[in-house]
Design a protein around this motif. Sequence first.
Motif, short mmCIF file in Angstrom:
data_model
loop_
_atom_site.label_atom_id
_atom_site.label_comp_id
_atom_site.label_asym_id
_atom_site.label_seq_id
_atom_site.Cartn_x
_atom_site.Cartn_y
_atom_site.Cartn_z
N GLY A 98 22.10 64.87 43.94
CA GLY A 98 22.13 66.06 45.01
C GLY A 98 21.42 65.52 46.34
N PRO A 99 20.84 66.46 47.59
CA PRO A 99 21.46 67.82 47.31
C PRO A 99 23.29 68.04 47.53
CG PRO A 99 20.81 67.80 49.42
CD PRO A 99 20.59 66.20 48.56
N TRP A 100 23.81 69.41 46.25
CA TRP A 100 25.26 69.41 46.96
C TRP A 100 25.72 70.70 47.72
CZ3 TRP A 100 28.58 67.94 42.63
CH2 TRP A 100 28.07 66.95 41.91
N GLN A 101 26.40 70.49 48.86
CA GLN A 101 26.27 71.25 50.28
C GLN A 101 27.65 72.28 49.56
OE1 GLN A 101 25.59 69.93 53.78
NE2 GLN A 101 27.64 71.71 54.98
N VAL A 102 27.61 73.85 50.06
CA VAL A 102 28.68 74.94 49.99
C VAL A 102 29.94 74.53 50.48
CG1 VAL A 102 29.06 77.29 49.33
CG2 VAL A 102 26.85 76.56 48.79
N TYR A 206 32.25 74.74 36.39
CA TYR A 206 33.33 73.30 36.70
C TYR A 206 32.15 72.36 37.19
CZ TYR A 206 36.30 69.66 37.61
OH TYR A 206 36.64 68.61 37.97
N LEU A 207 32.08 70.87 37.11
CA LEU A 207 31.39 69.78 37.06
C LEU A 207 31.72 68.25 37.05
CD1 LEU A 207 28.50 68.90 38.38
CD2 LEU A 207 27.62 69.14 35.53
N ASP A 208 31.99 68.19 37.95
CA ASP A 208 32.60 66.36 37.81
C ASP A 208 31.55 65.74 38.67
OD1 ASP A 208 33.33 66.51 40.57
OD2 ASP A 208 35.06 66.37 40.15
N GLU A 209 31.76 64.47 38.97
CA GLU A 209 30.44 63.55 39.72
C GLU A 209 30.75 64.21 40.87
OE1 GLU A 209 33.41 62.08 38.17
OE2 GLU A 209 32.41 60.99 36.54
N LEU A 211 32.00 67.42 42.70
CA LEU A 211 32.54 68.08 42.56
C LEU A 211 32.29 69.69 41.78
CD1 LEU A 211 34.05 70.51 44.77
CD2 LEU A 211 36.37 70.20 42.97
N ARG A 212 31.45 70.56 41.63
CA ARG A 212 31.40 71.44 41.09
C ARG A 212 31.63 72.99 41.21
NH1 ARG A 212 25.13 70.06 41.65
NH2 ARG A 212 24.16 71.46 42.72
N VAL A 213 31.21 73.78 40.69
CA VAL A 213 32.35 75.20 41.35
C VAL A 213 31.14 76.59 40.35
CG1 VAL A 213 33.22 77.05 40.88
CG2 VAL A 213 34.30 74.62 40.96
N LEU A 214 30.55 77.10 40.60
CA LEU A 214 29.77 77.84 40.28
C LEU A 214 29.67 79.56 40.50
CD1 LEU A 214 26.34 76.37 41.19
CD2 LEU A 214 27.68 75.73 39.67
N VAL A 223 31.68 76.78 45.19
CA VAL A 223 32.58 75.59 45.41
C VAL A 223 31.20 75.16 45.81
CG1 VAL A 223 33.91 73.72 45.75
CG2 VAL A 223 34.45 76.08 44.79
N GLN A 224 30.71 73.56 45.98
CA GLN A 224 29.91 72.58 46.02
C GLN A 224 29.88 71.84 45.71
OE1 GLN A 224 25.87 73.83 43.84
NE2 GLN A 224 25.37 75.43 45.02
N MET A 225 30.04 70.67 46.76
CA MET A 225 30.58 69.55 46.94
C MET A 225 29.13 68.11 47.32
SD MET A 225 33.36 67.48 48.97
CE MET A 225 34.63 68.00 48.12
#
Length: 238
Positions: A98-102, A206-209, A211-214, A223-225
């Motif tokens: 990260g960081p992972w942005q919304v 959901y989680l991949d390299e 993208l993720r969904v919380l 949804v974070q990228m």
Amino acid sequence: MAMQNTLLGSRAPQLTSSSSLKVRRHTCHQRLHTAAKASLNQIFNPVPAYRRIAADLAGAEIYEAVRKGSSDFQRVSALVDTLLESNLPFKEKLLGGGPWQVVYTRGPLLWQGFTVAGNALSKHRIGRSKNKASQEYNPADRSVINRGEVLGDCVRVSACGSYEPVGETKTMPVLVKADIEGGELNAFGRSLPLPIRGSGYVSIAYLDECLRVLQDRRGGVAVQMREDVLQQLLAANG
């Protein structure tokens, strides 16, 4: 009576003890073969192909929506539903980087307690937030940092602490408990500690390299990228 016995015997011929044993052995071998095949399929192909394919296609379309700055939120919402229901294996190490942005939210905003404006995305185009909101998990020490901008880069709020998966962790969604232990306000070049403490739960659906969904317990979805991937997508679109 003899005639009746003869007729009954023609309908249901009696097996000898030897042939009966052979039938039982054959049936047993068939059952073992079927069970072994099912077990091997579960080991080497634990996820039904249609679920993996559907998730991959939905994720790819979300990437494209972010790249183009799509305004079709109804379609994006449907894609998010596909990822919410994917039930794929959970790999905690993918939480890092990260960081992972919304880039998209739906329903009650996540982490609304420490910053509302930080999660306020553009109402017109996905991934085009005036105020950035991000989250950073570190699987190595299970630390977590939430960040949100209130007035762009001029005023930022952060909250840090630790996280821990709760319960079953093999298949998503995986419930995660976050314990916030402190925070900080950065305003116009100055920093001020914030007495932020508390616990909260979120499901990683959901989680991949990249993208993720919380989803939180109130039904809010984010949804974070990964931030570096997001920057590349936006740069590619000019």
